[in-house]
Structures are given as C-alpha cells and as structure tokens.
Enzyme design. Structure first.
Site, PDB file in Angstrom:
ATOM      1  N   PHE A  63      22.726  79.048 -29.848  1.00 20.73           N
ATOM      2  CA  PHE A  63      21.976  78.041 -30.602  1.00 20.73           C
ATOM      3  C   PHE A  63      22.052  77.528 -31.790  1.00 20.73           C
ATOM      4  O   PHE A  63      21.413  75.926 -32.304  1.00 20.73           O
ATOM      5  CB  PHE A  63      20.910  78.356 -30.332  1.00 20.73           C
ATOM      6  CG  PHE A  63      19.790  79.389 -31.252  1.00 20.73           C
ATOM      7  CD1 PHE A  63      19.105  78.557 -32.469  1.00 20.73           C
ATOM      8  CD2 PHE A  63      20.110  80.161 -31.408  1.00 20.73           C
ATOM      9  CE1 PHE A  63      18.625  79.555 -33.054  1.00 20.73           C
ATOM     10  CE2 PHE A  63      19.373  81.411 -32.287  1.00 20.73           C
ATOM     11  CZ  PHE A  63      18.429  80.847 -33.494  1.00 20.73           C
TER      12      PHE A  63
ATOM     13  N   LYS B 285      30.624  75.854 -22.524  1.00 24.67           N
ATOM     14  CA  LYS B 285      29.409  76.317 -22.234  1.00 24.67           C
ATOM     15  C   LYS B 285      28.344  76.445 -23.018  1.00 24.67           C
ATOM     16  O   LYS B 285      28.776  77.722 -23.895  1.00 24.67           O
ATOM     17  CB  LYS B 285      29.121  77.204 -21.068  1.00 24.67           C
ATOM     18  CG  LYS B 285      28.868  77.562 -20.747  1.00 24.67           C
ATOM     19  CD  LYS B 285      27.140  78.174 -20.876  1.00 24.67           C
ATOM     20  CE  LYS B 285      27.141  78.860 -22.025  1.00 24.67           C
ATOM     21  NZ  LYS B 285      25.512  79.494 -22.028  1.00 24.67           N
TER      22      LYS B 285
ATOM     23  N   GLU C 282      21.666  77.562 -23.570  1.00 23.91           N
ATOM     24  CA  GLU C 282      21.137  76.773 -23.134  1.00 23.91           C
ATOM     25  C   GLU C 282      19.272  76.068 -23.526  1.00 23.91           C
ATOM     26  O   GLU C 282      18.848  75.563 -22.769  1.00 23.91           O
ATOM     27  CB  GLU C 282      20.251  77.658 -21.864  1.00 23.91           C
ATOM     28  CG  GLU C 282      20.332  79.275 -22.287  1.00 23.91           C
ATOM     29  CD  GLU C 282      21.080  80.116 -22.651  1.00 23.91           C
ATOM     30  OE1 GLU C 282      22.330  79.326 -23.321  1.00 23.91           O
ATOM     31  OE2 GLU C 282      20.841  81.471 -21.868  1.00 23.91           O
TER      32      GLU C 282
ATOM     33  N   SER D 156      25.617  86.489 -30.439  1.00 24.64           N
ATOM     34  CA  SER D 156      25.326  87.547 -31.010  1.00 24.64           C
ATOM     35  C   SER D 156      26.713  88.845 -30.596  1.00 24.64           C
ATOM     36  O   SER D 156      26.942  88.748 -30.053  1.00 24.64           O
ATOM     37  CB  SER D 156      23.810  87.893 -30.440  1.00 24.64           C
ATOM     38  OG  SER D 156      24.235  87.816 -28.959  1.00 24.64           O
TER      39      SER D 156
ATOM     40  N   CYS E 131      24.203  82.556 -39.270  1.00 28.54           N
ATOM     41  CA  CYS E 131      24.894  83.693 -39.266  1.00 28.54           C
ATOM     42  C   CYS E 131      25.842  83.812 -40.814  1.00 28.54           C
ATOM     43  O   CYS E 131      25.959  84.910 -41.298  1.00 28.54           O
ATOM     44  CB  CYS E 131      26.152  83.231 -38.558  1.00 28.54           C
ATOM     45  SG  CYS E 131      27.354  82.004 -39.194  1.00 28.54           S
TER      46      CYS E 131
ATOM     47  N   GLU F 180      20.686  92.324 -37.416  1.00 29.46           N
ATOM     48  CA  GLU F 180      20.155  90.748 -37.681  1.00 29.46           C
ATOM     49  C   GLU F 180      19.471  90.379 -37.887  1.00 29.46           C
ATOM     50  O   GLU F 180      18.705  90.620 -36.858  1.00 29.46           O
ATOM     51  CB  GLU F 180      21.625  90.244 -37.305  1.00 29.46           C
ATOM     52  CG  GLU F 180      21.587  88.735 -38.351  1.00 29.46           C
ATOM     53  CD  GLU F 180      22.684  88.060 -37.129  1.00 29.46           C
ATOM     54  OE1 GLU F 180      22.479  88.468 -36.236  1.00 29.46           O
ATOM     55  OE2 GLU F 180      23.416  86.910 -37.793  1.00 29.46           O
TER      56      GLU F 180
HETATM   57  P1  NAD Z   1      23.481  84.685 -28.119  1.00 31.52           P
HETATM   58  O1  NAD Z   1      24.672  85.934 -28.364  1.00 31.52           O
HETATM   59  O2  NAD Z   1      22.242  84.397 -27.588  1.00 31.52           O
HETATM   60  O3  NAD Z   1      23.959  83.676 -26.866  1.00 31.52           O
HETATM   61  C1  NAD Z   1      25.205  82.460 -27.571  1.00 31.52           C
HETATM   62  C2  NAD Z   1      26.063  82.231 -26.000  1.00 31.52           C
HETATM   63  O4  NAD Z   1      26.213  83.884 -25.376  1.00 31.52           O
HETATM   64  C3  NAD Z   1      25.416  81.176 -25.753  1.00 31.52           C
HETATM   65  O5  NAD Z   1      26.219  79.952 -24.513  1.00 31.52           O
HETATM   66  C4  NAD Z   1      24.964  82.555 -24.522  1.00 31.52           C
HETATM   67  O6  NAD Z   1      24.313  81.657 -23.214  1.00 31.52           O
HETATM   68  C5  NAD Z   1      25.690  83.675 -23.843  1.00 31.52           C
HETATM   69  N1  NAD Z   1      25.465  84.153 -23.609  1.00 31.52           N
HETATM   70  C6  NAD Z   1      23.947  85.252 -24.003  1.00 31.52           C
HETATM   71  N2  NAD Z   1      23.529  85.670 -23.031  1.00 31.52           N
HETATM   72  C7  NAD Z   1      25.100  86.622 -22.495  1.00 31.52           C
HETATM   73  C8  NAD Z   1      25.257  87.308 -21.330  1.00 31.52           C
HETATM   74  N3  NAD Z   1      24.203  89.125 -21.634  1.00 31.52           N
HETATM   75  N4  NAD Z   1      26.448  87.172 -21.225  1.00 31.52           N
HETATM   76  C9  NAD Z   1      27.087  86.673 -21.139  1.00 31.52           C
HETATM   77  N5  NAD Z   1      26.872  85.963 -21.836  1.00 31.52           N
HETATM   78  C10 NAD Z   1      25.726  85.504 -22.661  1.00 31.52           C
HETATM   79  O7  NAD Z   1      23.366  84.154 -29.456  1.00 31.52           O
HETATM   80  P2  NAD Z   1      22.324  82.567 -30.255  1.00 31.52           P
HETATM   81  O8  NAD Z   1      21.135  83.837 -30.560  1.00 31.52           O
HETATM   82  O9  NAD Z   1      23.081  81.888 -29.517  1.00 31.52           O
HETATM   83  O10 NAD Z   1      22.981  82.560 -31.609  1.00 31.52           O
HETATM   84  C11 NAD Z   1      22.412  83.309 -32.331  1.00 31.52           C
HETATM   85  C12 NAD Z   1      23.841  84.404 -33.021  1.00 31.52           C
HETATM   86  O11 NAD Z   1      24.634  84.154 -33.138  1.00 31.52           O
HETATM   87  C13 NAD Z   1      23.113  85.479 -33.965  1.00 31.52           C
HETATM   88  O12 NAD Z   1      24.045  86.682 -34.141  1.00 31.52           O
HETATM   89  C14 NAD Z   1      24.752  84.928 -35.466  1.00 31.52           C
HETATM   90  O13 NAD Z   1      24.359  85.591 -36.669  1.00 31.52           O
HETATM   91  C15 NAD Z   1      25.748  84.286 -34.639  1.00 31.52           C
HETATM   92  N6  NAD Z   1      26.417  83.542 -34.896  1.00 31.52           N
HETATM   93  C16 NAD Z   1      27.310  83.645 -35.447  1.00 31.52           C
HETATM   94  C17 NAD Z   1      28.395  83.119 -36.401  1.00 31.52           C
HETATM   95  C18 NAD Z   1      29.431  83.323 -36.574  1.00 31.52           C
HETATM   96  O14 NAD Z   1      30.647  82.774 -37.225  1.00 31.52           O
HETATM   97  N7  NAD Z   1      29.947  84.790 -36.762  1.00 31.52           N
HETATM   98  C19 NAD Z   1      27.989  81.619 -36.144  1.00 31.52           C
HETATM   99  C20 NAD Z   1      26.862  81.264 -35.441  1.00 31.52           C
HETATM  100  C21 NAD Z   1      25.811  82.626 -34.925  1.00 31.52           C
END
Ligand code: NAD
Length: 497
Positions: A150, A174, A177, A227, A282, A382
């Site tokens: 997000f 994808k 959401e 994450s 991040c 984090e």
């Molecule tokens: P998230 O992991 O909750 O979601 C990321 C994606 O995975 C979304 O599209 C979501 O729909 C999907 N998803 C969520 N749960 C899932 C599951 N159980 N099974 C399959 N798919 C699933 O992350 P977020 O909260 O949207 O984003 C924040 C996180 O992203 C933070 O931890 C941040 O550090 C990380 N991030 C990392 C970088 C990097 O380059 N390392 C960059 C940006 C964000």
C-alpha cells in the site's frame, strides 16, 4: 453510489464478479471512497490466459516499437502527474507533495524503460575457435506478475510492469487492496500509450488472487514488495512451484550520527526521514544511533519533532498524513505502549494526536524514544509509523556491530564530516543501500534497489540492469560460417529486410 474500482482483464475494464467486497477508505476520516470486488479464481486465471496469448505476439514486436510505447507512457505519466498524485493522496492520506514524489520516483523507472534496447544488449566474442563466434541474446520469459504494497501505490507498480513489458514479457499486476485507484489510473494510461491488448492485466484482491498467481504454471516470474511474513511466504511458495521470485520485505533502518557531523543537517534530515510519510516507508529511518557526544543533540531533535504537524493531504502546511488504516494505527499504538512498558524513555508521545475536524482519522503524532535497547519490541519490530528510536554507542565500531546484528539490511546512513569514518562505514556495514550524509539512499533507476538480508529474498533486485536480468533469459549462440559458402553477385539495395 460507491465507485467500483475496475479490474483490467483481456483488454477490458471490468467490475469483478466476486462476492468479497473490500472498501477503499480515506485514512483522514475512514469514509469509504470506493470499493473493489475481489477477483475470483476464474478471473485471475482468465487474466493469466490472456497474458499468455498476448505474449506470443508481443515478444515478436521489435524492441524499438516496444520502447516507443514506453516513450509515450512516460510522457502521459508526466502530463497526468498531478492528477495521479491527487488520486494517490486521497486514498493513502499522503500530503500532495509527498504523493507527487511517489509518482515521480515511478516515472523515473518508466523513463529508464525507454532505454530497453541498450539494456537488452548481449555479449559477443569473435573467434572463440577457428571461424567460430559466440554471442548472447536476452529473451523475455513469458507471463510475469507483480504483487505490491500500500505504501507506494504508484512507484512500486512502476518499478515492475514497464520494464518487464519493455523486455517483451506480459504482466499481471495485483496491487494492494488498500489503495487500488492509483494503480488503475497507471494502467488506464498504459493502455492509452498504445500497449497492445493483453500485455498488461490488473487484478484486485487479496490472498486468493495471490495464491492463483503463485500456483499457476503459466506464470514464470513474480516480483513482490511487502511485509516480511508475506514476502517469505511468496518467496517459498513461488520457488517451490519452480518460479523465479524476487521478494522485497520489511526493514529497520539505522542512521549513525558521528559527533563531527553537521548538527543542523542531522536534525533536519532525521526529522524528515523518520516521520515523513507517517513513517510508512521501507527506507524510513526508524533507529538513530548516536556515537559518543552526538547524543547531546537528542533534546534538539525532540524539539524539532514536536514542531512537526500532521494534517490532511491538501493542507499545504501538513508535514505528513494519517497512517493507512485503523488496524495500522492500533498496531503502532500497541508498539508505543510496549516501548514504554519495556523501559524505553518516551520523550515525545504521539499516541493521542488528532487533527481538528478529522477526529476519526488514523492519526499518530511524532513519537521519540530514547534509551532503546536491542531486546525491546520497538527495536525488533518494524513499527511503520512516525516513531524514532534513539540508541547510543561509544564508537563507530560499536555502531557498525549494532547495525550488522540487525536481521534487516534495506538501508542505512551515516552523518559525519570524516571521509575516513564514512569510508569505513560504507565498507563494513552489512546493508544493501548506504547513504553518506543522505538519510534515505534510494538509488535512481540506472542502479538497482539493492536491499539485503531479511529485507530481500532472491538474487536479482528491482529496476536497473538487475531487473532486466530478472525479467529475461540469456540465450548463448555458438556459430560457425564456412568461407567457402560465400555467394557472389550484385546487391542493389541498402534496406535491411
Ligand atoms: P503486505 O505484506 O500486507 O501486503 C503486500 C501485498 O501482499 C498486498 O498486495 C497484499 O494484498 C498481499 N498479501 C497480504 N497478505 C497476504 C497473504 N497472507 N498471502 C498472500 N498475499 C498477501 O504489506 P503492506 O502492509 O501493504 O506494505 C507494507 C510493508 O511493505 C512494510 O513491511 C514495508 O517495509 C514493506 N515494503 C518494503 C519495500 C522494500 O523495498 N523492501 C518497499 C515498500 C514496502
């Protein structure tokens, strides 16, 4: 009536037929601004089937024509920069300036994709044996997919699909959401730029959609950003299914402050890098490590943070916006409470912060902890909120050891006036992106985004040359031509046919 955020499947913008509906909300007041009908298994499968069909023709399109689509696309993105940033600000809560930055960092990657012909160049050695030459080509993989978080709904999708498609692949996006309207606008403009039907597909949804992508034999490569837990799941499941996977995950980024640093620069940069975007980056600095006497600056950092005022996206004076959801806010507040309970000194507490007129928003004020230790939850997890943790060490060596003991390795920075200290730090620190008097060292697209350790699972990183390698396969050819076969006779044209 609530706006339905469309999917883009087989060249058509469609409302999903799934029963599961997710509300897209304005984080400043939690009012619903749109809804998505999550894609069903059949809808994701039809997107993959369409992308597979499109690949057969797209991979044969000359590289200069593919580059021309990217040239038109980057132009359209620039033309619509403010409009995309407005959509983005409304669904993420980011300030307009920050939202523009999110879009701009994505545009830079789309610009870089225009250079795809040079990026795809292979290698050549003449006369590897008598009359034999060896040369290599880079060819696309097929259907690739991207699953995005997000916190950068423009930049991160743009890290992925323009370059993957410029390389000759087709792509399933994808997005998160929680803020799907920005990616939808990116895809509408991609269609407008002349991307042929089927080259890109957009499916909204959650784990159901992701699991179809992970299990489908026609998906060859998956790029993920999100994450840690989900990143590990995607990497393990995707590679178990014999796919190529790059998974960028969470982080805990340290900034080391040497006593010889420029104090005012340290204060200004720490404030922006820790609480900017409500700490939801991040690459945010979440830990400040003060070496020796530098710790004397902590009261001034507190004062500077206390003057930072969050607000709504179109308030020009707002320094940052709300966090993305009530659940995200509850998580940040829980960690702040744990920090206090575990013995950290809370110098500034943003738990009760609110913005007049937007009391139901997901606000967290700037928060500062001192005397943080490595055993505390606020150090280990984090936080992804506007919270800065201060730690102290006696020497640069101790600071390096502290940073290297962290399981994460996304970004770090050092503030110092000493070239020798900076050189030692950049050389010895086990982190993939290092800033020297630069708080958030995110590389431009001609480099790659090179997180390490628990912040990244895979081999080839995002954008730049590494992404081209990720989205392509190398074919190496060994050829022998016999001089005796040379034909003779006139050739009257200069055209290549
Ligand atoms: P998230 O992991 O909750 O979601 C990321 C994606 O995975 C979304 O599209 C979501 O729909 C999907 N998803 C969520 N749960 C899932 C599951 N159980 N099974 C399959 N798919 C699933 O992350 P977020 O909260 O949207 O984003 C924040 C996180 O992203 C933070 O931890 C941040 O550090 C990380 N991030 C990392 C970088 C990097 O380059 N390392 C960059 C940006 C964000």
């Amino acid at each position: 009536m609530t706006t339905q955020v469309k999917h883009y499947i087989d060249g058509e913008f469609v409302t999903g037929s799934g029963d599961k509906v997710i509300a897209v909300t304005n984080p400043a007041n939690n009012e619903t601004i749109a809804e998505i009908n999550c894609a069903t298994v059949a809808e994701v499968e039809s997107a993959i089937a369409s992308a597979k069909t499109a690949f057969e023709t797209w991979k044969e399109v000359p590289v200069s024509e593919r580059a021309r689509v990217m040239l038109r696309y980057q132009h359209l993105l620039k033309e619509h920069h403010d409009e995309i940033a407005t959509i983005l600000a409304q669904e993420t809560g980011k300030t307009f300036e920050d939202a523009k930055g999110d879009v701009w960092r994505g545009i830079e990657v789309a610009e870089h994709a225009c250079n795809v012909a040079s990026l795809l160049m292979g290698e050549t050695v003449e006369n590897v044996a008598r009359s034999i030459d060896t040369y290599s080509y880079t060819q696309p993989l097929g259907v690739c997919a991207g699953i995005t978080p997000f916190n950068f709904p423009a930049m991160i999708p743009l890290w992925m699909f323009p370059l993957a498609i410029a390389c000759g692949n087709t792509f399933i996006l994808k997005p998160s959401e929680q803020d799907p309207m920005t990616p939808l606008r990116l895809i509408e403009l991609f269609e407008e730029a002349g991307a042929p039907k089927g080259t890109v597909q957009l499916v909204h949804g959650d784990k159901t959609a992701v699991d179809v992508i992970l299990g489908h034999e026609d998906v060859k490569a998956i790029s993920f950003v999100g994450s840690v837990g989900v990143g590990q799941y995607i990497y393990k499941t995707g590679t178990d299914n014999l796919k190529r996977v790059q998974a960028f995950a969470g982080a805990k980024n340290h900034c080391v402050i040497m006593p010889d640093a420029n104090k005012q620069q340290v204060i200004n940069n720490l404030v922006g890098a820790s609480v900017g975007a409500a700490g939801q980056r991040c690459m945010a600095i979440s830990v400040a490590v003060f070496v020796g006497e530098a710790k004397a600056w902590i009261p001034e950092i507190k004062e500077a943070l206390a003057n930072v005022k969050p607000g709504v996206w179109d308030d020009e004076n707002a320094a940052y916006g709300p966090v993305i959801s009530p659940a995200a806010k509850a998580r940040v507040l829980k960690l702040i409470a744990q920090g206090k309970a575990e013995g950290a000194e809370c110098l500034l507490d943003g738990s009760d912060f609110t913005v007049p007129g937007y009391e139901s928003g997901n606000w967290v004020g700037p928060t500062l902890f001192d005397k943080v230790t490595t055993e505390m939850s606020i150090y280990q997890e984090e936080i992804f909120g506007p919270v800065l943790c201060c730690m102290e060490t006696d020497s640069l060596e101790d600071a390096i050891e502290l940073v290297n003991n962290s399981p994460y390795g996304n970004g770090t920075s050092i503030f110092t006036a000493s070239g020798a200290a900076a050189r030692k730090y950049q050389h010895q620190v086990e982190v993939g992106q290092v800033g020297i008097n630069v708080p958030i060292p995110v590389p431009l697209p001609f480099f790659s985004f090179t997180g390490w350790k628990g912040s990244f699972y895979g081999d080839q990183h995002a954008y730049g040359k590494q992404a081209v390698r990720f989205y392509t396969e190398t074919k190496t050819i060994t050829a022998r031509w016999f001089e005796s076969d040379i034909a003779t006779g006139p050739n009257m044209t200069i055209a290549l046919k």
